[in-house]
Write an enzyme that holds these catalytic residues in place. Structure first.
Site: not given
Ligand code: MN
Length: 755
Positions: A82, A106, A110-111, A294
């Site tokens: 990811h 990134h 956080e994780d 169109d």
């Molecule tokens: Mn992410």
């Protein structure tokens, strides 16, 4: 690293799944997969940045892979794929190395157990700041999804104010998550797709990153309305052969004509429009795919602006233009700097085709937006670009003043979807406004002081009312008067968030002024009662002590809190002269009961409304339901303190509640144990036929619903519009009634009338 895996329960696992055995997560095949992805990423970077130095990138890859060790994506892939995917999107945006490294890192803070200090130590302060910004955006957790979403966006904008790259990484994160959304549970797919459509696609558009907007929109459609998407995809692919031949024919004709007129270098491209824009067209005009004429869009790329207009002349000479479809975004660029000429013509077979004409440079801006101006060597945008994206700064400034997340979301949506009304100042400068803007918006855009003093406006020399809607090409002149000041009614006239927040700020400051003098009076009276002089304490050390104890900034904050019953004057005495309270036997009153006292006159009145609402820590306070929005048990609600009249409960999305002072807001919720009868308004449109009214009233009776009032009127086109006021228990009850009414033959539509 092994011991880290055990403790990960505290991390949010929306996208990630932890597995028990880190050994499995690190098996050879996955290691190879990750290496391959890294190589692909590097190849993408080399395409636009041939001298790139990959040492930092390699280090970030190792760091991220170690940190995410033991985590899987829902697809079953190792998690590291990811961050690499996100970095790849950033490379597709042609961003600098710091951004791409941030993409790799990134999710680590956080994780995983990685700390922002580790990032700073290994990758320097710039990357650390970027990772921190991205982490902060997604780390917030809130009570409900509505609030959570708006608060996130708010953080996003604030983070963006620090460094635009934070938002680009967040955008890349969402894009990669959308690309892999099929592994999410179905209900989440729909929610995430809707959020993407509401926020991220418009954001990509506003930042001018055309390709990302198109991809986000199509992916959102695929997951939020799969039947429609695949049906459309099927239809588009069916006629592919035929259409490709047609596209080639048109390109050939265009190229021949253009080079005959000397535009030999012009590049002509053609393709079907993206699914979401076809879908939008079908929805807007309420037509089937076959009726969308169109579907094809052609693009002509030339070298200079003069050649753009030249090419336009050639085309209009060749095929008949459709009136009203020509747009000149070269003379008047869009807010995201998009420039191009657009025209729709009757093509060779009498079919409508859209043609866009622009220079190569304009094409670059249209596809890459702000990133097109990126100087990756210096790692920043130049002055000129910064000026071009000035709307961003303005957005941030406006939104930082808004305290309420839902108010913020409302205004952000208005701004993101800003349309294209261009007007002129008397001096001839161009200003851009969202569709629906009025002279008041214009006045506030010029200056807050001009806005506050507006009494009227002249458009193209003629005096117009303030509710007049601005049109493209209008010249606007504002008439001011020194005696004028904004009123609440102005909120109905103003359309932009800037004007509305300035008007609110003015009204709130006036309200605050009144609250200050009232609070001061209450405090002074109470001190006098205890034979104290407040003035004696309202300065020097004792004032400092008071503010510190109450965590307030200035003495006026104290008065405001007292005036709204959120703070008792006795509490002030308790802090400043506690000995006075001990000796004084008369004061057995608890400070907390002061709020009750404020509402004394208003308590004990209606049992009915009181029992339906819980207010944090308080009973026995009169609750009124706002007449403007009429909440029903089950609706999301907010409460506002009204002195002497208890608490007024509004729908959380009631437009009027946004105009209230946040100081007065209290959290309220529905009491779950009982249903109070409430009145709801229901509007039914049906064919004008005898007997239908009887059926409707029978439906209500069948559900145990009492009709309070009914109004029926017939329209010219033989329809009947009925408005009922009925007693309803709660939102489920109401929805059942609406369903039952809809099932009656002859009924066209049923809706609840909220505001
Ligand atoms: Mn992410």
């Amino acid at each position: 690293m092994k011991q880290k895996v055990q403790q990960k329960s505290k991390f949010k696992k929306n996208w990630a799944v932890n597995i028990k055995s880190p050994i499995i997560a690190y098996s050879g095949i996955w290691k190879k997969k990750a290496q391959e992805a890294l190589t692909k990423l590097k190849e993408k970077i080399l395409l636009y940045y041939p001298q790139a130095d990959f040492s930092l990138l390699d280090k970030a890859f190792e760091f991220s892979r170690n940190a995410h060790q033991g985590q899987l994506r829902r697809s079953g892939d190792p998690y590291i794929l990811h961050p690499i995917g996100v970095a790849e999107v950033l490379a597709e945006m042609h961003l600098d190395m710091d951004s791409i490294v941030t993409g790799l890192l990134h999710d680590t803070v956080e994780d995983t157990l990685a700390k922002i200090e580790d990032i700073e130590k290994n990758f320097g302060p710039v990357v650390a700041k970027l990772v921190d910004g991205v982490t902060k955006i997604s780390q917030m957790s809130f009570k409900n999804t509505h609030e959570r979403q708006s608060e996130n966006i708010r953080k996003m904008i604030v983070a963006m104010g620090r460094d635009i790259r934070v938002i680009l990484v967040k955008l890349a994160d969402r894009l990669h998550n959308m690309r892999t959304l099929s592994h999410m549970p179905l209900d989440k797919q729909v929610t995430i797709a809707q959020e993407t459509l509401d926020i991220y696609a418009p954001l990509a558009n506003r930042l001018g990153i055309g390709w990302a907007k198109v991809e986000l929109e199509d992916l959102s459609l695929r997951y939020s309305k799969p039947e429609i998407y695949f049906n459309l995809a099927n239809k588009v692919s069916k006629k592919r052969k035929e259409r490709e031949k047609y596209i080639q024919d048109v390109i050939k004709i265009l190229q021949t004509e253009l080079s005959r007129e000397g535009l030999t270098d012009a590049q002509v491209l053609g393709r079907p429009k993206h699914f979401y824009s076809i879908y939008k067209k079908m929805m807007e005009s309420n037509i089937e795919y076959e009726q969308v004429y169109d579907v094809l869009a052609f693009r002509i790329l030339v070298d200079t602006v003069v050649q753009c207009y030249g090419a336009l002349g050639i085309i209009h000479n060749l095929w008949k233009p459709i009136p009203g479809r020509f747009k000149d975004f070269i003379a008047m660029p869009k807010a995201n700097n998009y420039q191009s000429l657009h025209t729709t013509v009757m093509g060779p077979d009498g079919e409508r085709i859209e043609i866009q004409i622009r220079t190569q440079e304009m094409q670059l801006v249209a596809e890459r937006g702000i990133a097109a101006h990126w100087k990756y060597k210096e790692g920043g945008v130049d002055k000129q670009t910064e000026e071009k994206f000035q709307w961003l700064n303005q957005l941030i400034q406006t939104h930082q003043q808004l305290k309420d997340p839902s108010e913020f979301l409302e205004s952000l949506k208005t701004d993101l979807f800003a349309g294209d009304v261009y007007v002129f100042t008397p001096k001839g400068d161009i200003m851009e406004f969202p569709f629906g803007a009025t002279p008041l918006d214009f006045a506030y855009a010029v200056h807050t002081n001009v806005g506050n003093k507006t009494v009227g406006a002249k458009i193209n020399g003629k005096i117009v009312p303030l509710k007049h809607k601005l049109k493209n090409g209008d010249t606007v002149e504002i008439i001011t008067s020194a005696n004028q000041k904004p009123t609440k009614d102005w909120l109905k006239l103003a359309h932009t968030s800037r004007a509305r927040s300035k008007i609110r700020a003015f009204i709130k400051s006036e309200e605050r002024g009144r609250a200050i003098s009232l609070g001061k009076e209450l405090v002074e009276k109470n001190f006098k009662k205890h034979e104290l002089n407040f003035d004696f304490y309202a300065k020097g050390e004792s004032l400092e002590k008071l503010l510190k104890e109450l965590s307030l900034g200035e003495i006026n904050d104290v008065f405001v809190k007292v005036s709204y019953g959120k703070l008792s004057p006795l509490r002030l005495i308790e802090i400043l002269a506690p000995e006075k309270l001990k000796t004084d036997t008369k004061t057995s009153e608890e400070p907390e009961s002061f709020l009750k006292k404020v509402f004394k006159s208003a308590t004990q009145k209606t049992k009915n409304s009181r029992s339906a609402i819980k207010i944090h820590g308080l009973d026995d306070i009169l609750v009124r339901f706002a007449k403007c929005c009429n909440p029903i048990p089950g609706d999301p609600i907010v409460g506002f303190i009204t002195r002497g009249r208890g608490i007024t409960v509004h729908l959380a999305d009631c437009p009027k509640s946004h105009d209230k002072d946040m100081e007065r807001r209290v959290d309220v919720e529905w009491s779950l144990n009982e249903d109070a009868a409430r009145v709801a308004r229901i509007k039914v449109v049906c064919v004008d036929e005898p007997g239908l009214l009887k059926k409707m009233s029978e439906t209500f009776t069948g559900l145990g619903i009492n009709i309070h009032q009914a109004q029926v009127r017939a329209t010219k086109d033989h329809k009947a519009i009925s408005q009922f006021e009925v007693n309803i228990k709660n939102i489920t009850h109401l929805n059942r009634a609406i369903k039952a009414l809809e099932a009656i033959k002859g009924v066209i539509s049923v809706e609840r009338v909220k505001f």
